[in-house]
Enzyme design. Structure first.
Site, PDB file in Angstrom:
ATOM      1  N   SER A 153     -19.421  -4.187 -23.591  1.00 33.41           N
ATOM      2  CA  SER A 153     -17.967  -4.278 -23.446  1.00 33.41           C
ATOM      3  C   SER A 153     -17.446  -3.538 -22.207  1.00 33.41           C
ATOM      4  CB  SER A 153     -17.274  -3.740 -24.704  1.00 33.41           C
ATOM      5  OG  SER A 153     -17.394  -2.343 -24.789  1.00 33.41           O
ATOM      6  N   LYS A 166     -14.160   2.999 -24.474  1.00 33.61           N
ATOM      7  CA  LYS A 166     -13.161   2.073 -23.929  1.00 33.61           C
ATOM      8  C   LYS A 166     -12.280   2.800 -22.919  1.00 33.61           C
ATOM      9  CE  LYS A 166     -13.911  -1.647 -26.555  1.00 33.61           C
ATOM     10  NZ  LYS A 166     -15.264  -1.164 -26.909  1.00 33.61           N
TER      11      LYS A 166
END
Lengths: 201, 201
Positions: A121, A158
């Site tokens: 990701s 993230k």
DNA sequence: AAAAGCAGTGCTAATATATTCAGTATGAAA
DNA sequence: TTTCATACTGAATATATTAGCACTGCTTTT
């Protein structure tokens, strides 16, 4: 390794200091002087005890023949966190896979642990699956920083993006949707901010 | 430090290896054996020459009394190579920006130096502009490995792809064309193979 | 109560290690 | 041409260092 007595620990620490400062282990005589013994046998006794307990290795008939056994006795390195068990603190023992000889102060702010990255990701930020992410423990982070966060027993890496009361945890890979956290409804538990990447090719 | 002769350098390197492997400097006798001398005086002569030239310091009447003078004897770290001057060896002094406390043996094979990556040509391999690439010196490499190569006084990081007599140095970013080297016409000088990436965020 | 581990002293023997003295030979510098 | 640095051999010596034996005294475990 069995537990050491305080006196044995002192001897061990002197040996560690010696290696750090002089870049070589001490002689038995040096230990004797440093510890204030009247006989070299006092030091020898401690050395043999330390060897029995697995803290050091003695090389027979070799001057300064003391070898620290502990991998990283003076350089423990950073704990490597792998898969994280549900409901357990990130740095709980069962989450620590190993220790890696990485200098914490190489990063700024200082790295507190390494986290093995799972998934793609963050690929576009140059963080690939399997990379080790150097993380500085911090409950807060600035807008735009890459953070390590806990969400329902899941640890994710993230980029933090905050607008008012809503926080977005954005992936750096199209196809991975951003995670939205409304601070009015739920709390966001930050485990730390990413300060570096280490990869073995 | 004055220039060392090749023999003196060999002795110095043995001492460095000794410290790295055994965590202590060698005895004169050990140097004598390792070098294949017939007399300890051969080793002694070299040690004294090395001391005169400032490479080491000798501690009189002390077993293994050899101390590396080099800044970073304890934590040598790895040399960081930045911009590379034309026509100079990669590890020439003027190319070494700094030393970084990275454990060479963290990577496998061992890293010999760090190279600051310039440009985005390897972005899709997770190697970004400004990253430090850990490089193992090697004149050869396998197909598919990421290598550091010299091409007309330019140092590049690319993926090696070989088909017969033609070598392609492929970027990992569309828009960056592969470099084609015909081994029948020109030689390809490999500086090393990439063994890791270190990034400060 | 005996055995084992801990924390030492004091001495001597064995050997590892550094150091000194006396050489040989080569090539570069003064 | 002498001097100096390099690059060694060979033998002897001084000292540093490890290692062994025989003790004392205290505490903890069996």
């Amino acid at each position: 390794m069995k537990t050491l007595t305080s006196r044995q620990l002192q001897v061990l620490e002197f040996i560690q200091d010696s290696i750090r400062v002089a870049n070589m282990p001490p002689t038995i005589a040096e230990i004797t002087v440093a510890m204030g013994f009247g006989s070299t046998n006092a030091a020898r006794g401690h050395l043999q005890a330390l060897e029995r307990k697995g803290a050091i290795e003695l090389i027979p008939n070799s001057s300064r023949g003391i070898r620290l056994v502990q991998a990283g006795a003076f350089e423990p390195g950073l704990p490597l966190v792998g898969r994280v068990a549900a409901g357990r603190p990130l740095l709980a023992e069962e989450n620590i896979e190993d220790y890696r000889p990485v200098d914490p102060s190489f990063f700024s702010p200082r790295a507190d642990y390494l986290l093995r990255v799972l998934g793609e990701s963050m690929r576009h930020a140059g963080i690939l699956d399997g990379d080790l992410l150097a993380v500085h423990r911090s409950p807060t982070a600035d807008n735009g920083q890459i953070v390590v966060a806990r969400l329902q027993d899941e640890v994710t890496v993230k980029r933090l993006r905050r607008t008012g009361q809503v926080v977005y945890l954005e992936a750096e890979n199209p196809g991975f949707p951003a995670i939205e956290v409304d601070l009015k409804q739920e709390t966001l538990a930050l485990e730390g901010i990413a300060v570096g990447v280490v990869r073995n090719l």
